[in-house]
Design a protein around this motif. Structure first.
Motif, mmCIF file in Angstrom:
data_model
loop_
_atom_site.group_PDB
_atom_site.id
_atom_site.type_symbol
_atom_site.label_atom_id
_atom_site.label_comp_id
_atom_site.label_asym_id
_atom_site.label_seq_id
_atom_site.Cartn_x
_atom_site.Cartn_y
_atom_site.Cartn_z
ATOM 1 N N GLY A 1 57.181 -24.049 -41.502
ATOM 2 C CA GLY A 1 57.903 -24.117 -41.787
ATOM 3 C C GLY A 1 57.856 -25.856 -43.246
ATOM 4 O O GLY A 1 58.356 -25.067 -44.266
ATOM 5 N N GLN B 1 56.073 -23.818 -46.088
ATOM 6 C CA GLN B 1 57.193 -23.183 -47.100
ATOM 7 C C GLN B 1 58.013 -23.643 -47.832
ATOM 8 O O GLN B 1 57.897 -23.032 -49.113
ATOM 9 C CB GLN B 1 57.768 -21.724 -45.556
ATOM 10 N N ARG B 2 58.616 -24.465 -47.532
ATOM 11 C CA ARG B 2 59.209 -25.380 -47.910
ATOM 12 C C ARG B 2 58.714 -26.416 -49.228
ATOM 13 O O ARG B 2 59.553 -26.287 -49.669
ATOM 14 C CB ARG B 2 59.996 -26.325 -46.681
ATOM 15 N N ASP C 1 63.140 -34.835 -47.842
ATOM 16 C CA ASP C 1 62.260 -34.149 -47.749
ATOM 17 C C ASP C 1 61.240 -35.611 -49.117
ATOM 18 O O ASP C 1 60.025 -35.303 -48.466
ATOM 19 C CB ASP C 1 62.266 -32.857 -49.559
ATOM 20 N N PRO D 1 67.516 -24.336 -48.615
ATOM 21 C CA PRO D 1 67.389 -23.193 -48.130
ATOM 22 C C PRO D 1 68.104 -21.650 -49.130
ATOM 23 O O PRO D 1 67.043 -20.597 -48.910
ATOM 24 C CB PRO D 1 68.841 -23.499 -47.492
ATOM 25 N N ILE E 1 64.899 -21.602 -51.559
ATOM 26 C CA ILE E 1 63.455 -20.790 -50.324
ATOM 27 C C ILE E 1 63.228 -19.286 -50.382
ATOM 28 O O ILE E 1 62.313 -18.561 -50.791
ATOM 29 C CB ILE E 1 63.609 -21.082 -49.247
ATOM 30 N N GLU E 2 64.917 -18.778 -50.719
ATOM 31 C CA GLU E 2 65.133 -17.580 -50.500
ATOM 32 C C GLU E 2 64.615 -16.928 -51.895
ATOM 33 O O GLU E 2 63.960 -15.770 -52.110
ATOM 34 C CB GLU E 2 67.114 -17.047 -50.125
ATOM 35 N N LYS F 1 63.554 -16.498 -45.473
ATOM 36 C CA LYS F 1 64.008 -17.404 -44.565
ATOM 37 C C LYS F 1 64.010 -18.714 -44.501
ATOM 38 O O LYS F 1 62.061 -18.580 -43.746
ATOM 39 C CB LYS F 1 65.261 -17.117 -43.686
ATOM 40 N N ALA F 2 64.555 -19.470 -44.666
ATOM 41 C CA ALA F 2 63.660 -21.306 -44.088
ATOM 42 C C ALA F 2 63.790 -21.366 -42.651
ATOM 43 O O ALA F 2 64.891 -20.909 -42.174
ATOM 44 C CB ALA F 2 65.273 -22.058 -44.838
ATOM 45 N N ASN G 1 68.075 -26.832 -43.153
ATOM 46 C CA ASN G 1 68.363 -28.105 -42.881
ATOM 47 C C ASN G 1 70.095 -28.428 -42.527
ATOM 48 O O ASN G 1 70.127 -27.856 -41.388
ATOM 49 C CB ASN G 1 70.067 -28.185 -44.260
#
Lengths: 479, 330
Positions: free
Chosen positions: A92, A95-96, A165, A329, A332-333, A339-340, A344
């Motif tokens: 996760g 990705q973020r 973040d 989110p 990311i998309e 998908k996250a 959040n």
């Protein structure tokens, strides 16, 4: 040590499933703890605190005169993260951070995501962390956020959520390393057979990350600190020492002939990479904050011409705006088509009139945060606030809705913690550290901050928080 | 290395050395006072040794045992008290924790907390000998830790330079306090009480046993010679200055016997004069005048070092040396 009377309460407890029943991953640890006498645990707790003071592992508290230097209170009972949970966190976070980095590069250059209307342009331009002078700058490898410390919390249902973040200069990693060291020194017997993943690689990984930002064959890396009065000064010097690089203050650096140099006993020496541990608006009084006494005049222009690397890049703070956070989110998309993995916390944007109305009607149930504050400042915890405080915050939000967000009160998970009344549940969060150089690396560990006051959910060191060693367990079958 | 860090390691060493010297001569004086219980005035020279006599008189008046100990040990308004010396050593250490070894930092930090605790608990006045022994040992541990845990590179040599110049200064001051006893024309036959004083003086420099081995009887001229001109006793002025010169040359890489900056020239010249000095000359000129001149010249060396190596950092567009924090921890 007595564990059977420990009450996990109505929260997710990181060690117990229910009263007397440990989680499978913590059974061995619990056994170890049971075999220790209370007096011994207390003696070791004292020994650990003394070791931290002797090593000078302290932070400075602003606005307090008496003994401005304090140790960050440390609790001996570790927080365990099972390998399965960690796998999700690691994926996760990668990705973020990947998506956020693309986002920052995009808004300082073409602004595709703004043209596409996924994130409103007005939001970026009104964000305090957005630095216009950074528009059009392309850093090495197109990486902007090299060091990230994402705050995660676990709710009652056991799900991890991203709270913040922290893309500017997240602190705390020195405590991760030092807590582990103190833990090994004072409590070696609990580690046995537990397969705790080591965290010692961080300084080497950080150095590699910083070196990867320069094309020089053996680049000169420095850590830039505001000085010994900064609350995180210990960490600045610690990281410089562990990496074997110079710790510099603004006054040690000077721009000459289009390059940044440091003043040495043999004259000026060029610098290739600066790990800046001060707010980006302070790094250059020529182009950014004119009143900054900490920065280096002309630094940003040298950076713009690619003749020095800055980590993190100036301008990354734009994504720390808590309103922009709510778009992650979608970000990311937009960039990754995924998908996250880590959700959040559901958040109300007060600038949206409907959300604003809801927030004003339910202020006493919500947590309200200023979009551009950190460290537990500028925040209202509705359910714990007096009616005067609630009214005051309502006014602030009404006056400037863009600057506020609201979230439901989460029930942060708890970990057994040593207290005056024996072992008691205390709320925790988790800050893992992510490095982005040639690729993205997540340190298998993190800073577990614990709210030491009974019932409190505020874990910040400035507000009575402490910390715990964080044990990420190795996968079964590995070692 | 950074000029700022060179400056910090130089001063960290000077301050630790200063604390040790204060501890040593207060301790010796306590012992001496037991032999001369009526002589209150014996506390006066102690303040003169640290060069703070007027500041003391202004605040405390007469020199009594407890007040002098308090002034030299814990007084936070006396910049040369043991407490303040270790506090400043620690502040300097904090500004360069990444540069010094963790062991060195921990030693400075521990010494600071030891003195801070003792000032709260009153231990220094209750059992002063133990306390001053702890301070001396803390300094010895510091020197040993520097020696054994750090590379003997430029920074290390700046540290040694600071420490040795401080030590030379303090030894010369200890001698100066007794200089009135050897003014030209005074009888050079020590009375029994003189002998006690000169022995105490040797002890103040931890030199008594080593002096005995070298000269036997305590004779003022020999004591002075030992503390000024012995080239192997580590607290004698000549020894300190010779080793300082070696460190200075290790820093610059200049051949010995040559010079490339003012600090090297001044220190080299001073060393040559001391190395070829004779006690007859020293005494003929008057010990006090000789030491006065020596201290003046050592101060010049200190200033030249600062100008040659640290000034890049110090004269920086008039910025204050330390600044308040601006970024909060996230």
């Amino acid at each position: 040590m007595e564990l059977d009377h420990y009450d996990p309460g109505a929260f997710y407890d990181e060690m117990f499933e229910s009263r007397g029943a440990t989680r499978p991953e913590t059974t061995l640890l619990a056994q170890r703890l049971r075999s220790l006498a209370d007096a011994e645990v207390r003696a070791r707790q004292t020994a650990a605190e003394r070791a931290l003071l002797a090593r000078g592992i302290t932070f400075n508290v602003y606005g307090s005169d008496a003994g401005t230097e304090k140790i960050f209170p440390f609790d001996l009972i570790p927080r365990v993260v099972p390998s399965g949970d960690w796998r999700t966190i690691e994926r996760g976070l990668k990705q973020r951070v990947h998506a956020l980095n693309l986002f920052i590069g995009d808004i300082y250059n073409k602004g595709r995501i703004l043209d596409a209307g996924v994130v409103p342009r007005s939001l970026i331009e009104s964000a305090k962390g957005y630095l216009r002078p950074c528009q059009g700058i392309l850093p090495a490898r197109d990486v902007y956020c090299h060091i990230v410390g994402t705050d995660l919390v676990r709710d009652r249902d056991g799900q991890f959520y991203v709270l913040e973040d922290n893309l500017r200069c997240p602190s705390g990693v020195s405590y991760v390393l030092e807590n582990r060291r103190v833990m090994k020194r004072t409590f070696p017997q609990v580690f046995d057979q537990l397969k705790v993943r080591p965290v010692d690689a961080y300084p080497s990984k950080l150095l590699e990350t910083l070196q990867s930002l320069s094309r020089a064959s053996s680049p000169t890396v420095v850590v830039l600190t505001p000085g010994i009065y900064n609350s995180a000064y210990f960490e600045h010097s610690f990281l410089a020492q562990q990496m074997g690089v110079e710790l510099v203050e603004g006054r040690d650096l000077v721009v000459r002939d289009g390059r940044v140099h440091m003043r040495t006993t043999r004259g000026l020496m060029p610098v290739d990479v600066i790990y800046r541990r001060m707010d980006d608006t302070f790094i250059d009084p020529v182009e950014l904050r004119r009143d900054s006494m900490l920065g280096v005049p002309g630094l940003l222009d040298v950076y713009r011409h690619g003749r020095v690397a800055l980590a993190n890049a100036p301008g990354t703070g734009v994504a720390d705006d808590k309103v922009i956070y709510t778009y992650v989110p979608q970000i990311i998309e937009y960039y990754l088509g995924e998908k996250a993995i880590l959700p959040n916390v559901p958040t109300y944007r007060c600038e949206d009139p409907k959300a604003l109305q809801y927030v004003l009607d339910h202020t006493d149930e919500l947590v309200i945060k200023a979009a551009n504050e950190s460290g537990g400042y500028g925040m209202l915890i509705g359910p714990h606030a007096s009616s005067a405080e609630v009214a005051e915050f309502r006014e602030k939000v009404r006056a400037n809705p863009r600057e506020y967000i609201a979230q439901p009160m989460l029930a942060l998970s708890r970990v057994p913690t040593i207290s005056d009344e024996g072992l008691a549940g205390r709320h925790v969060d988790l800050r893992p550290y992510v490095l982005y150089g040639e690729d993205i690396y997540v340190l298998p560990g993190g800073l577990t901050r614990v709210a030491l006051r009974p019932g409190s959910m505020v874990v910040n060191s400035s507000q009575g928080g402490g910390s715990k060693d964080t044990w990420v367990l190795a996968e079964e079958g590995s070692c | 290395m950074l000029s700022r860090v060179a400056d910090a390691i130089y001063w960290m060493n000077r301050y630790v050395e200063r604390a040790e010297n204060v501890a040593r001569f207060v301790d010796v004086n306590l012992h001496l006072a037991l032999d001369f219980p009526e002589a209150h005035s014996e506390w006066e020279p102690l303040i003169a040794t640290t060069g703070d006599a007027s500041a003391y008189r202004e605040r405390y008046g007469a020199a009594t045992r407890d007040d002098v100990i308090r002034f030299l040990t814990f007084d936070r308004d006396n910049p040369n008290s043991i407490c303040m010396c270790l506090s400043k050593a620690r502040e300097n250490a904090r500004t360069m924790r990444e540069f010094i070894s963790s062991e060195v930092w921990e030693q400075v930090n521990r010494a600071y907390w030891m003195v801070t605790e003792a000032s709260k608990s009153g231990a220094a006045l209750d059992s002063p000998h133990d306390f001053f022994t702890n301070v001396k040992q803390a300094s010895h541990l510091f020197v040993g830790t520097m020696y054994l845990t750090m590379t003997h590179n430029e920074g290390w040599h700046f540290g040694r330079l600071g420490r040795l110049l401080e030590r030379a200064d303090k030894t010369s001051r200890i001698l100066d306090v007794k200089s009135h006893m050897v003014e030209p024309g005074r009888e050079d036959v020590p009375t029994p009480s003189d002998e006690l004083h000169w022995s105490a003086l040797l002890r103040s420099a931890s030199a008594f046993e080593m002096y005995r081995k070298a000269f036997g009887n305590v004779v003022p001229a020999k004591v002075i010679e030992f503390l000024l001109l012995d080239d192997r006793f580590p607290r004698s002025v000549l020894y300190c200055l010779k080793k300082s010169e070696r460190s200075l040359h290790a820093i610059t890489g200049t051949q010995s016997g040559r010079w490339t900056n003012r600090a090297e020239r001044e220190l080299g010249r001073l060393n040559a004069e001391l190395a070829y000095a004779e006690m007859k000359e020293v005494l003929a000129r008057g010990l006090h005048r000789f030491i006065d001149d020596l201290q003046l010249r050592m101060n010049h060396v200190n200033d030249s070092i600062a100008e040659t190596f640290f000034a890049v950092a110090a004269h920086d567009e008039g910025r204050p040396r330390t600044l308040p924090p601006l970024s909060r921890a996230e």
